[in-house]
Design a protein around this motif. Structure first.
Motif, mmCIF file in Angstrom:
data_model
loop_
_atom_site.group_PDB
_atom_site.id
_atom_site.type_symbol
_atom_site.label_atom_id
_atom_site.label_comp_id
_atom_site.label_asym_id
_atom_site.label_seq_id
_atom_site.Cartn_x
_atom_site.Cartn_y
_atom_site.Cartn_z
ATOM 1 N N ASN A 1 0.655 -1.418 0.025
ATOM 2 C CA ASN A 1 -0.061 0.118 -0.102
ATOM 3 C C ASN A 1 1.049 1.176 0.169
ATOM 4 O O ASN A 1 0.611 2.194 -0.714
ATOM 5 C CB ASN A 1 -0.934 -0.108 1.143
ATOM 6 C CG ASN A 1 -2.278 0.968 1.137
ATOM 7 O OD1 ASN A 1 -2.512 1.498 -0.254
ATOM 8 N ND2 ASN A 1 -2.767 1.116 2.100
ATOM 9 N N ALA B 1 3.059 -2.392 -7.448
ATOM 10 C CA ALA B 1 2.247 -1.207 -7.372
ATOM 11 C C ALA B 1 2.286 -0.496 -8.949
ATOM 12 O O ALA B 1 1.157 0.161 -9.287
ATOM 13 C CB ALA B 1 3.093 -0.148 -6.724
ATOM 14 N N GLN C 1 2.273 1.970 -3.630
ATOM 15 C CA GLN C 1 0.987 2.344 -4.610
ATOM 16 C C GLN C 1 0.623 3.821 -4.072
ATOM 17 O O GLN C 1 0.574 4.513 -5.065
ATOM 18 C CB GLN C 1 -0.171 1.595 -4.262
ATOM 19 C CG GLN C 1 -0.133 0.216 -4.879
ATOM 20 C CD GLN C 1 -1.602 -0.524 -4.707
ATOM 21 O OE1 GLN C 1 -2.317 -0.259 -3.853
ATOM 22 N NE2 GLN C 1 -1.580 -1.735 -5.059
ATOM 23 N N THR D 1 -0.625 -2.218 -10.715
ATOM 24 C CA THR D 1 -1.702 -1.841 -10.341
ATOM 25 C C THR D 1 -2.397 -0.369 -10.887
ATOM 26 O O THR D 1 -3.269 -0.179 -11.283
ATOM 27 C CB THR D 1 -1.934 -1.573 -8.937
ATOM 28 O OG1 THR D 1 -1.555 -3.004 -8.326
ATOM 29 C CG2 THR D 1 -3.178 -1.061 -8.079
ATOM 30 N N LEU D 2 -1.058 0.573 -10.937
ATOM 31 C CA LEU D 2 -1.468 1.938 -11.576
ATOM 32 C C LEU D 2 -1.813 1.398 -13.033
ATOM 33 O O LEU D 2 -2.518 2.271 -13.742
ATOM 34 C CB LEU D 2 0.018 2.714 -11.227
ATOM 35 C CG LEU D 2 -0.159 3.994 -11.913
ATOM 36 C CD1 LEU D 2 -1.339 4.838 -10.970
ATOM 37 C CD2 LEU D 2 1.163 4.547 -11.698
#
Length: 99
Positions: free
Chosen positions: A3, A41, A6, A44-45
């Motif tokens: 997290n 991360a 991210q 995910t982006l």
């Protein structure tokens, strides 16, 4: 920790920072420490960006990018250049002379 990475990527991509800050971010991003977390991360982006929509052709893709990035559109000003005026005048002269 995932997290955390991210949040860093989201904060960096959502703002405009000075060149020195960008360089430090790039150094951190390519650093060998926590590579897998950074990759997750970034993935995910990437997936979030892909969900925002795709375009069927290059022009529409550029327009989608421009709209998502908040880049204002600039209208192209049309103007008659002096050389075009002389070309038009010459064409009219030759047409009149031919008649």
């Amino acid at each position: 920790m995932k997290n955390y990475f991210q949040k860093i990527l989201a904060l960096f991509t959502g703002n405009d920072y000075p060149g020195s800050t960008r360089q430090e971010f790039y150094k951190w991003l390519v650093d060998e420490e926590h590579v897998s977390e950074k990759d997750e991360a970034l993935q995910t982006l990437w997936e979030e960006g892909y969900k925002s929509g795709t375009a069927p052709n290059l022009h529409q893709s550029y327009e989608l990018l421009r709209r998502n990035a908040g880049i204002p559109s600039v209208r192209e000003k049309r103007r008659i250049r002096p050389i075009h005026i002389w070309q038009i005048a010459a064409a009219v002269f030759f047409i009149v002379a031919a008649l």
